[in-house]
Design an enzyme around this catalytic site. Structure first.
Site, mmCIF file in Angstrom:
data_model
loop_
_atom_site.group_PDB
_atom_site.id
_atom_site.type_symbol
_atom_site.label_atom_id
_atom_site.label_comp_id
_atom_site.label_asym_id
_atom_site.label_seq_id
_atom_site.Cartn_x
_atom_site.Cartn_y
_atom_site.Cartn_z
ATOM 1 N N CYS A 57 46.163 46.217 53.463
ATOM 2 C CA CYS A 57 44.718 46.396 53.467
ATOM 3 C C CYS A 57 44.206 46.647 54.877
ATOM 4 O O CYS A 57 42.985 46.704 55.088
ATOM 5 C CB CYS A 57 44.018 45.174 52.861
ATOM 6 S SG CYS A 57 44.350 43.623 53.738
ATOM 7 N N GLU A 112 43.135 51.090 51.671
ATOM 8 C CA GLU A 112 44.393 50.446 51.272
ATOM 9 C C GLU A 112 45.507 51.486 51.379
ATOM 10 O O GLU A 112 45.283 52.678 51.111
ATOM 11 C CB GLU A 112 44.276 49.951 49.834
ATOM 12 C CG GLU A 112 45.248 48.854 49.471
ATOM 13 C CD GLU A 112 44.627 47.473 49.562
ATOM 14 O OE1 GLU A 112 45.305 46.518 49.155
ATOM 15 O OE2 GLU A 112 43.492 47.356 50.042
#
Length: 364
Positions: free
Chosen positions: A321, A355
């Site tokens: 992330c 992401e």
């Protein structure tokens, strides 16, 4: 996220900017052209939370501006990023709260959680103790809207119904089911999550052997990846996530996974032959033949001990992330591993967050 940025007409250009930054960040690390997995431009968030702003005798949902104007309140009439069930409920819930003195008094925050399978949860957070009068009014509210309802205040949690939802969706011919516990982490963008799981499964389709998974959470990836391996050893530190993961393993009939509640540095130490851990007493580490390491760490990325652990694996599947810490971890592994596949997943449209996923393989 500024509300004025939620514009489907700008979606592709904003994603292009994020992709350009991602490619630039990994220049010199042998990044192959990444697969790109887009989000729906509207109604993609299955979680949303708002302050409840009391003003002029009424209440409204509110957020705060980001950056220098972080104390500036923005009243929210609608939030098109949220899933449609959340958007539909928001004005009806606000009006119902407005009409009830016992429900709105010192109400501070409202949190919504929805599922692709159609369930919905609302958590009301207060700056006062909740009594029987609140329970009666809140139960009527839950019945009226058909939601799971939770009330929270200092050292108090009242659950009307249950404090979890059951998500389910199809993936590669399987129906996957996940318990999502209130207050625990869940993937916010279910459509992109499905794409992320599908990509991850394709990367390990021919791996064989056993899998070590760190930071497994509620088993989001564990459930999807387990059929590709003989055995899986999965670790997580959060007690509520571990409970949910055990539930999810049973709900999906997955029997080749062993769960241990340990941090990444603890499991790294155990695998390196360090001290004995009581939570590992029933785990026969010598019986595992690990072919693959799967990690989905927090924004801080992998610590030094886990990077050293990763060097011992032929294949590393890394979901991140935070491209910055991902780049640093990949750079640290450059002498032993190269990037074999890459993907980006736009979980958070209209923000700078992206992401990403990389498959690293040992250099020949």
């Amino acid at each position: 996220m500024s509300l004025d940025r939620i514009d489907p007409a700008q979606y592709e250009s904003q994603l292009a900017d994020k992709l350009a930054t991602f490619r630039r960040d990994f220049a010199g690390l042998g990044l192959p052209e990444p697969e790109v997995f887009r989000s729906a431009p509207l109604h993609y968030r299955m979680r949303a939370e708002f302050r409840l702003w009391h003003h002029g005798g009424r209440i409204d949902y509110a957020m705060f501006e980001s950056g220098e104007d972080s104390k500036k309140v923005v009243l929210i009439e609608n939030f098109p990023a949220a899933a449609k069930p959340i958007c539909d409920l928001m004005p009806r819930l606000r009006d119902a709260l407005q009409e009830s003195e016992v429900l709105k008094r010192k109400l501070f925050q409202v949190e919504f959680l929805a599922t692709h399978s159609g369930e919905l949860m609302v958590c009301l957070i207060y700056h006062r103790p909740l009594g029987d009068d609140w329970v009666d009014a809140a139960q009527a509210l839950a019945d009226r809207f058909g939601v799971q309802l939770i009330g929270r205040s200092r050292k108090q949690k009242i659950v009307l119904g249950r404090d979890w939802l059951l998500e389910s969706f199809e993936l590669d011919g399987r129906t996957l089911r996940y318990q999502q516990i209130e207050g625990s982490f869940t993937q916010p963008n279910v459509s992109v999550n499905r794409q992320m799981l599908g990509w991850a499964c394709r990367q390990v389709a021919d791996a064989g052997g056993d899998l070590l998974e760190l930071y497994c959470g509620n088993g989001n990836f564990t459930i999807a990846l387990a059929p590709a391996f003989d055995k899986v050893l999965a670790t997580e530190v959060s007690k509520s996530s571990v409970r949910a993961a055990h539930y999810n393993l049973d709900a999906n009939g997955v029997g080749n996974v062993t769960m241990v509640r340990m941090s990444s540095d603890e499991i790294s130490d155990a695998l390196a032959g360090g001290r004995e851990y009581r939570r590992m007493k029933d785990v026969a580490l010598d019986s595992y033949r690990f072919s693959t390491l799967f990690v989905d760490p927090p924004r801080s990325g992998l610590d030094a001990a886990t990077v050293e652990l990763a060097r011992g694996f032929d294949r590393i599947l890394y979901i991140s992330c935070n491209p910055v810490t991902l780049r640093d971890n990949v750079a640290a592994l450059q002498d032993t591993h190269e990037i074999a596949a890459a993907a980006v997943f736009d979980q958070f449209p209209y923000t700078h967050h992206l992401e990403s996923g990389l498959l690293l393989k040992r250099r020949a």
